[in-house]
Design a protein around this motif. Structure first.
Motif, short mmCIF file in Angstrom:
data_model
loop_
_atom_site.label_atom_id
_atom_site.label_comp_id
_atom_site.label_asym_id
_atom_site.label_seq_id
_atom_site.Cartn_x
_atom_site.Cartn_y
_atom_site.Cartn_z
N VAL A 6 0.83 -1.21 0.00
CA VAL A 6 0.00 0.00 0.00
C VAL A 6 0.87 1.25 0.00
N ALA A 7 1.90 1.28 0.84
CA ALA A 7 2.77 2.45 0.91
C ALA A 7 3.50 2.67 -0.41
N ARG A 8 3.97 1.61 -1.05
CA ARG A 8 4.71 1.77 -2.30
C ARG A 8 3.81 2.30 -3.40
N VAL A 9 2.53 1.91 -3.40
CA VAL A 9 1.61 2.43 -4.41
C VAL A 9 1.31 3.90 -4.14
N LEU A 10 0.97 4.23 -2.88
CA LEU A 10 0.61 5.60 -2.56
C LEU A 10 1.77 6.57 -2.70
N MET A 11 3.00 6.10 -2.45
CA MET A 11 4.17 6.97 -2.51
C MET A 11 4.87 6.94 -3.86
N PHE A 12 4.34 6.18 -4.82
CA PHE A 12 4.93 6.26 -6.16
C PHE A 12 4.69 7.66 -6.71
N PRO A 13 5.71 8.34 -7.21
CA PRO A 13 5.60 9.77 -7.51
C PRO A 13 4.43 10.17 -8.40
N LEU A 14 4.15 9.40 -9.44
CA LEU A 14 3.04 9.78 -10.32
C LEU A 14 1.70 9.67 -9.59
N LEU A 53 12.96 12.65 -1.71
CA LEU A 53 14.12 13.17 -1.00
C LEU A 53 14.74 12.15 -0.06
N GLY A 54 14.12 10.97 0.06
CA GLY A 54 14.66 9.90 0.89
C GLY A 54 15.41 8.88 0.03
N GLU A 55 15.79 7.77 0.66
CA GLU A 55 16.60 6.77 -0.03
C GLU A 55 15.99 5.38 -0.02
N GLU A 56 14.98 5.13 0.80
CA GLU A 56 14.54 3.76 1.03
C GLU A 56 13.10 3.50 0.61
N MET A 57 12.41 4.45 0.01
CA MET A 57 10.97 4.31 -0.18
C MET A 57 10.54 4.17 -1.63
N LEU A 58 11.47 4.12 -2.56
CA LEU A 58 11.14 4.00 -3.98
C LEU A 58 11.82 2.78 -4.57
N PRO A 59 11.30 2.24 -5.68
CA PRO A 59 11.96 1.09 -6.32
C PRO A 59 13.38 1.43 -6.75
N ALA A 60 14.19 0.39 -6.94
CA ALA A 60 15.60 0.60 -7.29
C ALA A 60 15.76 1.31 -8.62
N TRP A 61 14.79 1.13 -9.53
CA TRP A 61 14.94 1.75 -10.84
C TRP A 61 14.66 3.26 -10.81
N CYS A 62 14.11 3.76 -9.70
CA CYS A 62 13.88 5.20 -9.57
C CYS A 62 15.18 5.87 -9.16
N THR A 63 16.11 5.93 -10.08
CA THR A 63 17.39 6.55 -9.82
C THR A 63 17.23 8.06 -9.72
N HIS A 64 18.31 8.74 -9.40
CA HIS A 64 18.22 10.19 -9.22
C HIS A 64 17.82 10.93 -10.51
N PRO A 65 18.27 10.53 -11.69
CA PRO A 65 17.75 11.19 -12.89
C PRO A 65 16.24 11.02 -13.05
N VAL A 66 15.72 9.84 -12.72
CA VAL A 66 14.28 9.62 -12.80
C VAL A 66 13.56 10.48 -11.77
N ARG A 67 14.12 10.60 -10.59
CA ARG A 67 13.52 11.43 -9.56
C ARG A 67 13.48 12.90 -9.99
N ALA A 68 14.54 13.35 -10.62
CA ALA A 68 14.56 14.73 -11.11
C ALA A 68 13.47 14.95 -12.15
#
Length: 327
Positions: free
Chosen positions: A124-132, A180-195
């Motif tokens: 549930v948390a991973r779905v709700l916190m996915f950026p899109l 802005l954290g490090e542990e709450m997104l999938p591994a493929w959400c690298t910093h370029p993807v976050r930007a």
């Protein structure tokens, strides 16, 4: 009917809001306890993160719920619009810059941090916190506040108002905390993807303000203070000011947020480069193992030729980032 808003009102107009005061105390106390435990363990923590959490996070929370924005939210539409945007965008950004998740995980130890990260990594948390998803939730919540009776009900009912405050805070935090954290997104959400996500969200944050500013009818017309006021802007202009305040606050926060994501990208890349350099240096210092000469094939009278002397390999064959990924 409240007196006209003056310059001094921004410092003198206050009210005691239960949610704002309680949340502010709990957040500050929890952050301070984690800092003390971390210091006792001999580990340092960034001072600017603690400052951002205290001033930009908890400070704006208390001011938005107890200060002039809360006092005049039932009298001026643009005050209610500015308050909602601050609680949805500014306060969550300040709290996220303090990185409370990493601080808590480090202070709680292995068992406590494992439980905390287990909750944050749940389905549930991973779905709700996915950026899109979280960006759409935050934008949709702000639109719903002004295009449904939610704002009118929050002015008439203290309970609805407190729930509104909590919803705005939570929906805003769902987006900024993972980026802005490090542990709450999938591994493929690298910093370029976050930007990229931060840039897209900066564009989406303008939608509620534009919709409010260009609405053809009066929003929250049932609030007496918006229509029966004898001073200040007329209701139509008050609404346009509200949309402009929403747009200005959201976009002024979007640029620092994108800048913070880019800083995280640069720091992560520098840390990765240092780790790779350390590994390569360790390999160069390690003694070279001499491979035994191959046995001669049948029919050969002489032993096989000596092994080819060692040579430097191309950097892309020894760099772990490329070696492990592309073989």
């Amino acid at each position: 009917m409240l007196p006209p808003l003056t310059a001094s009102s921004w410092l003198t107009a206050w009210t005691a809001d239960p949610v704002g005061i309680t949340l502010g105390v709990l957040l500050l106390a929890g952050y301070a306890v984690c800092l003390v435990r971390l210091r006792r363990a001999g580990r340092a923590w960034s001072g600017w993160r603690a400052l951002a959490f205290t001033l930009l996070g908890v400070g704006t929370l208390v001011y938005a719920t107890c200060g002039v924005l809360a006092v005049y939210r039932g009298t001026l539409f643009w005050m209610a619009a500015a308050q909602a945007t601050v609680l949805s965008a500014v306060t969550p950004l300040g709290l996220a810059l303090g990185d409370p998740v990493t601080l808590s995980a480090n202070a709680l130890g292995d068992t406590g941090s494992g439980r905390l990260l287990g909750v944050l990594r749940g389905r549930v948390a991973r779905v709700l916190m996915f950026p899109l998803v979280s960006s759409a939730i935050a934008v949709g919540t702000l639109v719903a506040v002004f295009f449904t009776p939610w704002l009118e009900d929050s002015v008439a009912s203290a309970g609805v108002r407190e729930v509104l405050y909590l919803v705005l805070l939570v929906t805003g935090a769902l987006f900024v905390l993972p980026l802005l954290g490090e542990e709450m997104l999938p591994a493929w959400c690298t910093h370029p993807v976050r930007a990229l996500f931060a840039f897209v969200d900066g564009l989406a944050d303008a939608v509620p303000g534009i919709l409010v500013m260009t609405a053809p009818t009066l929003l929250a017309a049932g609030v007496p203070g918006y229509t029966n006021r004898t001073w200040g802007p007329d209701p139509a202009w008050d609404q346009k000011l509200g949309g402009g305040a929403m747009l200005g606050i959201a976009e002024s926060v979007g640029l620092p947020f994108l800048f913070a994501v880019l800083i995280g990208w640069v720091r992560a890349d520098a840390a990765e480069a240092r780790a790779v350099d350390a590994e390569l240096d360790a390999r160069e210092r390690a003694p070279q193992q001499v491979q035994p000469a191959a046995a001669p094939e049948p029919g050969q009278g002489q032993a096989g030729a000596p092994p080819e002397p060692g040579r430097d390999r191309p950097w892309w064959e020894t760099d772990p980032r490329f070696r492990d990924q592309y073989r």
